[in-house]
Design a protein around this motif. Structure first.
Motif, short mmCIF file in Angstrom:
data_model
loop_
_atom_site.label_atom_id
_atom_site.label_comp_id
_atom_site.label_asym_id
_atom_site.label_seq_id
_atom_site.Cartn_x
_atom_site.Cartn_y
_atom_site.Cartn_z
N ASP A 113 0.83 -1.20 0.00
CA ASP A 113 0.00 0.00 0.00
C ASP A 113 0.87 1.25 0.00
OD1 ASP A 113 -2.20 1.76 0.30
OD2 ASP A 113 -1.98 1.70 2.47
N GLU A 114 1.88 1.28 0.87
CA GLU A 114 2.77 2.45 0.91
C GLU A 114 3.52 2.62 -0.40
OE1 GLU A 114 5.35 2.39 4.29
OE2 GLU A 114 3.74 3.03 5.63
N ALA A 115 3.97 1.53 -1.00
CA ALA A 115 4.71 1.61 -2.27
C ALA A 115 3.83 2.17 -3.37
CB ALA A 115 5.24 0.23 -2.65
N VAL A 116 2.59 1.72 -3.44
CA VAL A 116 1.66 2.21 -4.46
C VAL A 116 1.40 3.69 -4.26
CG1 VAL A 116 -0.72 2.08 -5.27
CG2 VAL A 116 0.61 -0.01 -5.00
N GLN A 117 1.20 4.11 -3.02
CA GLN A 117 0.96 5.53 -2.75
C GLN A 117 2.18 6.38 -3.11
OE1 GLN A 117 -1.12 6.79 0.83
NE2 GLN A 117 -1.67 4.65 1.21
N ARG A 118 3.38 5.87 -2.84
CA ARG A 118 4.59 6.61 -3.21
C ARG A 118 4.72 6.73 -4.71
NH1 ARG A 118 9.22 3.70 -0.40
NH2 ARG A 118 10.44 5.02 -1.77
N VAL A 119 4.33 5.70 -5.44
CA VAL A 119 4.38 5.75 -6.90
C VAL A 119 3.37 6.76 -7.43
CG1 VAL A 119 3.83 4.44 -9.00
CG2 VAL A 119 5.29 3.43 -7.25
N LEU A 120 2.17 6.72 -6.90
CA LEU A 120 1.10 7.57 -7.43
C LEU A 120 1.15 9.01 -6.94
CD1 LEU A 120 -1.96 5.15 -7.18
CD2 LEU A 120 -0.51 5.61 -9.16
N PHE A 121 1.48 9.20 -5.66
CA PHE A 121 1.37 10.52 -5.05
C PHE A 121 2.69 11.11 -4.57
CE2 PHE A 121 -2.51 8.07 -3.69
CZ PHE A 121 -3.33 8.54 -4.69
N GLY A 122 3.77 10.34 -4.63
CA GLY A 122 5.06 10.82 -4.17
C GLY A 122 5.25 10.68 -2.67
N GLY A 123 4.29 10.11 -1.98
CA GLY A 123 4.37 9.91 -0.54
C GLY A 123 3.12 9.21 -0.05
N VAL A 124 3.08 8.91 1.22
CA VAL A 124 1.93 8.23 1.80
C VAL A 124 0.95 9.29 2.28
CG1 VAL A 124 1.15 6.64 3.60
CG2 VAL A 124 3.35 6.28 2.48
N ILE A 125 -0.23 9.32 1.67
CA ILE A 125 -1.21 10.33 2.07
C ILE A 125 -2.44 9.71 2.73
CG2 ILE A 125 -0.47 11.98 0.34
CD1 ILE A 125 -2.86 11.22 -1.34
N TYR A 126 -2.69 8.44 2.47
CA TYR A 126 -3.79 7.75 3.12
C TYR A 126 -3.19 6.75 4.10
CZ TYR A 126 -6.60 9.46 -0.79
OH TYR A 126 -7.22 10.25 -1.72
N ARG A 127 -3.55 6.85 5.35
CA ARG A 127 -3.01 5.96 6.38
C ARG A 127 -4.16 5.25 7.07
NH1 ARG A 127 1.82 4.23 6.94
NH2 ARG A 127 2.64 6.30 6.79
N LEU A 128 -4.11 3.93 7.10
CA LEU A 128 -5.10 3.14 7.81
C LEU A 128 -4.58 2.87 9.21
CD1 LEU A 128 -7.72 1.46 7.77
CD2 LEU A 128 -6.35 -0.47 6.99
N ASP A 129 -5.34 3.27 10.22
CA ASP A 129 -4.94 3.00 11.61
C ASP A 129 -5.28 1.57 11.95
OD1 ASP A 129 -4.01 5.54 12.05
OD2 ASP A 129 -5.95 6.28 12.76
N LEU A 130 -4.27 0.81 12.35
CA LEU A 130 -4.47 -0.57 12.73
C LEU A 130 -4.52 -0.65 14.25
CD1 LEU A 130 -1.86 -2.25 10.36
CD2 LEU A 130 -4.32 -2.03 10.00
N HIS A 131 -5.55 -1.24 14.76
CA HIS A 131 -5.67 -1.38 16.20
C HIS A 131 -5.21 -2.77 16.59
CE1 HIS A 131 -7.79 2.40 16.69
NE2 HIS A 131 -8.42 2.10 15.57
N ARG A 132 -4.24 -2.82 17.49
CA ARG A 132 -3.69 -4.10 17.93
C ARG A 132 -3.79 -4.17 19.45
NH1 ARG A 132 1.66 -3.73 14.28
NH2 ARG A 132 0.68 -4.25 12.31
N GLY A 133 -4.24 -5.29 19.90
CA GLY A 133 -4.26 -5.53 21.34
C GLY A 133 -5.14 -4.58 22.10
N ARG A 134 -4.58 -3.90 23.08
CA ARG A 134 -5.34 -3.05 24.01
C ARG A 134 -5.42 -1.61 23.52
NH1 ARG A 134 -3.19 -5.50 29.69
NH2 ARG A 134 -3.08 -7.60 28.91
N GLY A 135 -5.92 -1.41 22.34
CA GLY A 135 -6.13 -0.08 21.85
C GLY A 135 -4.91 0.59 21.26
N LEU A 136 -3.82 -0.15 21.06
CA LEU A 136 -2.65 0.44 20.45
C LEU A 136 -2.88 0.68 18.97
CD1 LEU A 136 0.13 -1.77 22.07
CD2 LEU A 136 -0.54 0.52 22.72
N VAL A 137 -2.36 1.75 18.49
CA VAL A 137 -2.50 2.06 17.08
C VAL A 137 -1.13 1.96 16.44
CG1 VAL A 137 -3.14 3.80 15.38
CG2 VAL A 137 -4.44 3.60 17.50
#
Length: 138
Positions: A113-137
């Motif tokens: 996902d990050e590689a595709v965004q870097r190719v298309l936009f020159g950087g990561v502009i969309y970030r998906l927050d992943l929740h792991r365990g006890r509310g860690l992002v």
């Protein structure tokens, strides 16, 4: 635009993005385009992970996907992009230079996902927050 002009333009952008001298960036761009055959399994895996691993699905709609090396996506803003194996080679070459022992199956959807965004936009502009365990992002 000639191939030579496009190559030099890409090298200038690559040099600026990575704080490299122009000649070194041009050599990297040429190396990535010279013989893409060894990179083909990595590039195909990157696209598979990006499309099927839900990497781009949180910020784009997949309109067409051939299952291996070509996808057409539309981002949240309605802009349409065509992703091919060739379009991800430069970002992939950089990643493989940094991780020489990497195997094609080591590429995950997060990196894809990050590689595709870097190719298309020159950087990561969309970030998906992943929740792991006890509310860690992540």
């Amino acid at each position: 635009m000639t191939k030579n002009h496009a190559e030099k333009r890409l090298a200038r952008a690559y040099a600026q993005a990575h704080d490299l001298p122009y000649r070194q960036a041009l050599a990297s761009v040429r190396a990535a385009r010279a013989d893409p055959t060894p990179l083909l399994p990595f590039a195909q895996r990157l696209l598979i992970e990006a499309v099927e691993g839900c990497g781009v699905r949180h910020w784009a709609c997949v309109d067409e996907w051939d299952g291996v090396g070509r996808a057409t996506i539309t981002d949240l803003g309605g802009e349409r992009f065509v992703l091919t194996v060739d379009s991800v080679l430069l970002v992939l070459r950089e990643h493989l230079d940094e991780n020489p022992t990497l195997q094609p199956n080591d590429i995950d959807s997060y990196f894809a996902d990050e590689a595709v965004q870097r190719v298309l936009f020159g950087g990561v502009i969309y970030r998906l927050d992943l929740h792991r365990g006890r509310g860690l992002v992540a």
